[in-house]
Design a protein around this motif. Structure first.
Motif, PDB file in Angstrom:
ATOM      1  N   GLY A  24       6.355  43.005  50.553  1.00  0.00           N
ATOM      2  CA  GLY A  24       6.859  42.914  49.184  1.00  0.00           C
ATOM      3  C   GLY A  24       8.103  42.075  49.043  1.00  0.00           C
ATOM      4  O   GLY A  24       8.057  40.959  48.565  1.00  0.00           O
ATOM      5  N   ALA A  25       9.257  42.581  49.505  1.00  0.00           N
ATOM      6  CA  ALA A  25      10.512  41.873  49.283  1.00  0.00           C
ATOM      7  C   ALA A  25      11.552  42.297  50.312  1.00  0.00           C
ATOM      8  O   ALA A  25      11.450  43.360  50.939  1.00  0.00           O
ATOM      9  CB  ALA A  25      11.042  42.133  47.874  1.00  0.00           C
ATOM     10  N   VAL A  26      12.573  41.460  50.456  1.00  0.00           N
ATOM     11  CA  VAL A  26      13.706  41.715  51.349  1.00  0.00           C
ATOM     12  C   VAL A  26      14.991  41.525  50.552  1.00  0.00           C
ATOM     13  O   VAL A  26      15.108  40.580  49.769  1.00  0.00           O
ATOM     14  CB  VAL A  26      13.699  40.743  52.546  1.00  0.00           C
ATOM     15  CG1 VAL A  26      14.958  40.927  53.388  1.00  0.00           C
ATOM     16  CG2 VAL A  26      12.459  40.952  53.407  1.00  0.00           C
ATOM     17  N   GLU A  27      15.948  42.425  50.745  1.00  0.00           N
ATOM     18  CA  GLU A  27      17.241  42.297  50.084  1.00  0.00           C
ATOM     19  C   GLU A  27      18.349  42.195  51.127  1.00  0.00           C
ATOM     20  O   GLU A  27      18.369  42.951  52.098  1.00  0.00           O
ATOM     21  CB  GLU A  27      17.513  43.499  49.174  1.00  0.00           C
ATOM     22  CG  GLU A  27      16.619  43.543  47.947  1.00  0.00           C
ATOM     23  CD  GLU A  27      16.945  44.710  47.045  1.00  0.00           C
ATOM     24  OE1 GLU A  27      17.610  45.663  47.524  1.00  0.00           O
ATOM     25  OE2 GLU A  27      16.539  44.683  45.861  1.00  0.00           O
ATOM     26  N   LEU A  28      19.254  41.247  50.904  1.00  0.00           N
ATOM     27  CA  LEU A  28      20.466  41.151  51.703  1.00  0.00           C
ATOM     28  C   LEU A  28      21.573  41.838  50.915  1.00  0.00           C
ATOM     29  O   LEU A  28      21.863  41.452  49.775  1.00  0.00           O
ATOM     30  CB  LEU A  28      20.835  39.690  51.971  1.00  0.00           C
ATOM     31  CG  LEU A  28      22.115  39.477  52.777  1.00  0.00           C
ATOM     32  CD1 LEU A  28      21.919  39.928  54.224  1.00  0.00           C
ATOM     33  CD2 LEU A  28      22.549  38.012  52.725  1.00  0.00           C
ATOM     34  N   VAL A  29      22.178  42.864  51.521  1.00  0.00           N
ATOM     35  CA  VAL A  29      23.136  43.706  50.816  1.00  0.00           C
ATOM     36  C   VAL A  29      24.508  43.614  51.466  1.00  0.00           C
ATOM     37  O   VAL A  29      24.629  43.628  52.695  1.00  0.00           O
ATOM     38  CB  VAL A  29      22.659  45.179  50.805  1.00  0.00           C
ATOM     39  CG1 VAL A  29      23.689  46.071  50.132  1.00  0.00           C
ATOM     40  CG2 VAL A  29      21.315  45.285  50.105  1.00  0.00           C
ATOM     41  N   ALA A  30      25.546  43.521  50.634  1.00  0.00           N
ATOM     42  CA  ALA A  30      26.926  43.584  51.106  1.00  0.00           C
ATOM     43  C   ALA A  30      27.589  44.758  50.397  1.00  0.00           C
ATOM     44  O   ALA A  30      27.811  44.710  49.185  1.00  0.00           O
ATOM     45  CB  ALA A  30      27.658  42.281  50.791  1.00  0.00           C
ATOM     46  N   GLY A  31      27.856  45.828  51.136  1.00  0.00           N
ATOM     47  CA  GLY A  31      28.371  47.039  50.502  1.00  0.00           C
ATOM     48  C   GLY A  31      27.306  47.627  49.591  1.00  0.00           C
ATOM     49  O   GLY A  31      26.211  47.949  50.020  1.00  0.00           O
ATOM     50  N   ARG A  32      27.615  47.715  48.301  1.00  0.00           N
ATOM     51  CA  ARG A  32      26.646  48.219  47.324  1.00  0.00           C
ATOM     52  C   ARG A  32      26.027  47.096  46.498  1.00  0.00           C
ATOM     53  O   ARG A  32      25.273  47.371  45.571  1.00  0.00           O
ATOM     54  CB  ARG A  32      27.334  49.224  46.395  1.00  0.00           C
ATOM     55  CG  ARG A  32      27.832  50.476  47.118  1.00  0.00           C
ATOM     56  CD  ARG A  32      28.451  51.448  46.126  1.00  0.00           C
ATOM     57  NE  ARG A  32      28.905  52.671  46.798  1.00  0.00           N
ATOM     58  CZ  ARG A  32      29.478  53.694  46.159  1.00  0.00           C
ATOM     59  NH1 ARG A  32      29.673  53.611  44.841  1.00  0.00           N
ATOM     60  NH2 ARG A  32      29.869  54.757  46.832  1.00  0.00           N
ATOM     61  N   ARG A  33      26.373  45.864  46.827  1.00  0.00           N
ATOM     62  CA  ARG A  33      25.893  44.726  46.045  1.00  0.00           C
ATOM     63  C   ARG A  33      24.738  44.026  46.754  1.00  0.00           C
ATOM     64  O   ARG A  33      24.797  43.763  47.950  1.00  0.00           O
ATOM     65  CB  ARG A  33      27.026  43.713  45.821  1.00  0.00           C
ATOM     66  CG  ARG A  33      28.167  44.226  44.968  1.00  0.00           C
ATOM     67  CD  ARG A  33      29.274  43.185  44.867  1.00  0.00           C
ATOM     68  NE  ARG A  33      28.778  41.916  44.345  1.00  0.00           N
ATOM     69  CZ  ARG A  33      28.645  40.815  45.084  1.00  0.00           C
ATOM     70  NH1 ARG A  33      28.945  40.843  46.373  1.00  0.00           N
ATOM     71  NH2 ARG A  33      28.217  39.713  44.538  1.00  0.00           N
ATOM     72  N   VAL A  34      23.717  43.717  45.980  1.00  0.00           N
ATOM     73  CA  VAL A  34      22.620  42.902  46.495  1.00  0.00           C
ATOM     74  C   VAL A  34      23.017  41.433  46.353  1.00  0.00           C
ATOM     75  O   VAL A  34      23.284  40.958  45.247  1.00  0.00           O
ATOM     76  CB  VAL A  34      21.300  43.168  45.740  1.00  0.00           C
ATOM     77  CG1 VAL A  34      20.196  42.247  46.247  1.00  0.00           C
ATOM     78  CG2 VAL A  34      20.886  44.626  45.885  1.00  0.00           C
ATOM     79  N   VAL A  35      23.079  40.742  47.458  1.00  0.00           N
ATOM     80  CA  VAL A  35      23.460  39.326  47.454  1.00  0.00           C
ATOM     81  C   VAL A  35      22.254  38.448  47.113  1.00  0.00           C
ATOM     82  O   VAL A  35      22.329  37.553  46.280  1.00  0.00           O
ATOM     83  CB  VAL A  35      24.030  38.909  48.822  1.00  0.00           C
ATOM     84  CG1 VAL A  35      24.347  37.410  48.832  1.00  0.00           C
ATOM     85  CG2 VAL A  35      25.263  39.736  49.165  1.00  0.00           C
ATOM     86  N   ALA A  36      21.137  38.720  47.783  1.00  0.00           N
ATOM     87  CA  ALA A  36      19.937  37.906  47.581  1.00  0.00           C
ATOM     88  C   ALA A  36      18.705  38.781  47.731  1.00  0.00           C
ATOM     89  O   ALA A  36      18.688  39.728  48.521  1.00  0.00           O
ATOM     90  CB  ALA A  36      19.897  36.756  48.584  1.00  0.00           C
ATOM     91  N   ARG A  37      17.684  38.439  46.965  1.00  0.00           N
ATOM     92  CA  ARG A  37      16.409  39.137  47.044  1.00  0.00           C
ATOM     93  C   ARG A  37      15.311  38.094  47.237  1.00  0.00           C
ATOM     94  O   ARG A  37      15.194  37.151  46.463  1.00  0.00           O
ATOM     95  CB  ARG A  37      16.135  39.952  45.782  1.00  0.00           C
ATOM     96  CG  ARG A  37      14.885  40.823  45.872  1.00  0.00           C
ATOM     97  CD  ARG A  37      14.701  41.653  44.607  1.00  0.00           C
ATOM     98  NE  ARG A  37      13.682  42.669  44.776  1.00  0.00           N
ATOM     99  CZ  ARG A  37      12.382  42.459  44.607  1.00  0.00           C
ATOM    100  NH1 ARG A  37      11.949  41.249  44.243  1.00  0.00           N
ATOM    101  NH2 ARG A  37      11.518  43.437  44.781  1.00  0.00           N
ATOM    102  N   VAL A  38      14.527  38.261  48.297  1.00  0.00           N
ATOM    103  CA  VAL A  38      13.479  37.309  48.645  1.00  0.00           C
ATOM    104  C   VAL A  38      12.125  37.977  48.477  1.00  0.00           C
ATOM    105  O   VAL A  38      11.907  39.094  48.957  1.00  0.00           O
ATOM    106  CB  VAL A  38      13.635  36.820  50.104  1.00  0.00           C
ATOM    107  CG1 VAL A  38      12.588  35.756  50.439  1.00  0.00           C
ATOM    108  CG2 VAL A  38      15.036  36.284  50.344  1.00  0.00           C
ATOM    109  N   ASP A  39      11.210  37.298  47.769  1.00  0.00           N
ATOM    110  CA  ASP A  39       9.854  37.813  47.636  1.00  0.00           C
ATOM    111  C   ASP A  39       8.864  36.671  47.834  1.00  0.00           C
ATOM    112  O   ASP A  39       9.242  35.582  48.286  1.00  0.00           O
ATOM    113  CB  ASP A  39       9.645  38.531  46.293  1.00  0.00           C
ATOM    114  CG  ASP A  39       9.845  37.613  45.096  1.00  0.00           C
ATOM    115  OD1 ASP A  39       9.759  36.371  45.248  1.00  0.00           O
ATOM    116  OD2 ASP A  39      10.105  38.134  43.992  1.00  0.00           O
ATOM    117  N   HIS A  40       7.606  36.888  47.497  1.00  0.00           N
ATOM    118  CA  HIS A  40       6.579  35.885  47.749  1.00  0.00           C
ATOM    119  C   HIS A  40       6.740  34.650  46.872  1.00  0.00           C
ATOM    120  O   HIS A  40       6.138  33.607  47.159  1.00  0.00           O
ATOM    121  CB  HIS A  40       5.193  36.495  47.537  1.00  0.00           C
ATOM    122  CG  HIS A  40       4.880  37.594  48.498  1.00  0.00           C
ATOM    123  ND1 HIS A  40       4.721  37.388  49.845  1.00  0.00           N
ATOM    124  CD2 HIS A  40       4.727  38.930  48.313  1.00  0.00           C
ATOM    125  CE1 HIS A  40       4.467  38.530  50.448  1.00  0.00           C
ATOM    126  NE2 HIS A  40       4.467  39.493  49.540  1.00  0.00           N
TER     127      HIS A  40
END
Length: 233
Positions: A24-40
């Motif tokens: 489905g998807a991958v999220e790069l998280v810093a603390g409580r913030r989502v920096v980037a979200r990768v999907d198809h």
């Protein structure tokens, strides 16, 4: 979701991200913030609400934040290199401060939007960027325009993003594939001290032009050697 905590081995992270993306998807998280979200479909830089489809993504660069006791000593960054024509269209739709920022990110001929990564803990931004770059090579469709530059590893790239295009992905004959590979391999034999001389590469451009013409014929897409691409830095 990945971020914070003790950093795991890069190979383990890349494998897990690939598995997560296949589901489905991958999220790069810093603390409580989502920096980037990768999907198809591509990658979303969340803080900027900027979505880049795989077709427009060249590659990514990242620097991990340096953790501090209360605040990071040095913030990290995630930078995408994206299609210049697509970025020009993006800028045209902006006004005010967002437009000025986007214009500043068109540097030295490349379009490079950046987001800061701020965290009290280490976030594997550099590893994430390497993984994202590899995914772009695999997932992006064939570009509309090719640029040929002799290199032992990759002699064909997307003219608009500089994303490498593996020879085995090109719908071309084995003969042309072998000719391009041999052209790139010959560049690998050039002595280091001669690589800075323009005269060293002139024979390569001469030999490469027929390759570009044949690539254009076999793929039906524009192709030229780097010396004939004034828009490519």
């Amino acid at each position: 979701m990945f971020g914070g905590g003790k950093q795991r081995p890069a190979a383990e992270l890349r494998a897990e991200w690939s598995r997560e993306l296949s589901l489905g998807a991958v999220e790069l998280v810093a603390g409580r913030r989502v920096v980037a979200r990768v999907d198809h479909e591509g990658v979303l830089l969340v803080a900027r609400d900027l979505f880049v489809a795989w077709a427009h993504l060249g590659f990514a660069d990242g620097s991990d934040p340096e953790p501090g006791l209360l605040l990071p000593k040095v913030p990290g960054t995630l930078t995408l290199t994206v299609s210049r024509p697509w970025w020009a269209e993006h800028i045209a739709g902006l006004t005010g401060r967002p437009r000025r920022r986007a214009e500043r990110e068109l540097k030295q001929g490349w379009a490079r939007p950046t987001v800061p990564v701020v965290s009290r803990e280490t976030v594997p931004v550099e590893t994430f960027a390497e993984w994202l770059s590899a995914e772009a090579v695999t997932r992006a469709p064939l570009p509309d325009r090719f640029c040929l530059s002799p290199d032992p590893e990759t002699s064909v790239s997307d003219r608009d993003t500089n994303r490498p295009v593996p020879l085995d992905r090109l719908p071309i004959s084995h003969t042309l594939r072998d000719r391009i590979a041999a052209w790139g391999a010959a560049a690998g034999e050039v002595p280091e001290e001669q690589r800075i001389l323009e005269t060293t590469w002139e024979p390569f451009w001469t030999e490469g032009r027929p390759l570009a013409a044949d690539l254009e014929t076999e793929t039906g897409r524009s192709a030229a050697v780097w010396a004939d691409c004034p828009d490519v830095p």
